[in-house]
Design an enzyme around this catalytic site. Sequence first.
Site, PDB file in Angstrom:
ATOM      1  N   CYS A  93       0.851  -1.182   0.000  1.00 58.57           N
ATOM      2  CA  CYS A  93       0.000   0.000   0.000  1.00 58.57           C
ATOM      3  C   CYS A  93       0.883   1.227   0.000  1.00 58.57           C
ATOM      4  CB  CYS A  93      -0.896  -0.009   1.231  1.00 58.57           C
ATOM      5  SG  CYS A  93      -2.138   1.272   1.213  1.00 58.57           S
ATOM      6  N   CYS A  96      -1.282   4.626   1.405  1.00 58.11           N
ATOM      7  CA  CYS A  96      -2.244   4.482   2.496  1.00 58.11           C
ATOM      8  C   CYS A  96      -2.067   5.596   3.513  1.00 58.11           C
ATOM      9  CB  CYS A  96      -2.061   3.143   3.198  1.00 58.11           C
ATOM     10  SG  CYS A  96      -2.373   1.727   2.153  1.00 58.11           S
TER      11      CYS A  96
END
Length: 252
Positions: A93, A96
């Site tokens: 990610c 994020c």
Amino acid sequence: MSNGRAREASRALPEEVPVALVYNGTTQAVMMATPSDLEDFGRGFTRTEGLREVVSIEVVTHPKGIEVQMWLPDAQAEALASRRRAMAGPVGCGLCGIDSLEEADRAVPKVTAELTLTAPQIAKAMADLRAGQALHDRTRAVHGAGFFEPDQGLVTVREDVGRHNALDKLIGAVADTTVGAIVLTSRVSIEMVQKAAMAGAPVILAVSAPTTLAVETAEAANITLVALARADTFEIFAHPHRIHTEDATDVA
């Protein structure tokens, strides 16, 4: 299951643990990562966040995860705190926890370093990265990032369950190395180009295709982006002037 018949077997699997990146006592990010080369991970993540100087670094293992504890000079620590991320996300990610649309498409510096590669050198870089992925050979479940210098070949490889993590580890490992190309086993998204730009890398070579925003970012950052590089074929998506060949396809 093989040829319609079931049998018991064992298989090596990569580790995946929470790794907290801690600056001056405050957690900046928590990423799911492979617990290897974590000092490189910390230094690389720091660099791709636009910070340079890590005064000290220590890897501390806890029952539920690992902390990479880093100390920055006061001025850098204050700058980091002003745009603190609280990234607790899944593997790979890369954005994020950011708190604005502007941060997702943040400006990156123009890369001024120059590097010239030929088609045989690109083929060698891709082949050497594949041959240098020891953890992938055991598990078939991790990404790889390598650093290729025309005169030296592939000098460093880092692997991780997250492609962004693998790149951060690589950038941390080659921080003081001369100019070279970043070589990736993964697709090229905007975050990967942003990280390469922060590291000052003039060329990205990748097995898979880029996204449209990755190409736009590479154009803006003056990074030569080569993707779909397999065997003796590849496509150039941005700044083809660094690639000296008549065989490549320029799709920029």
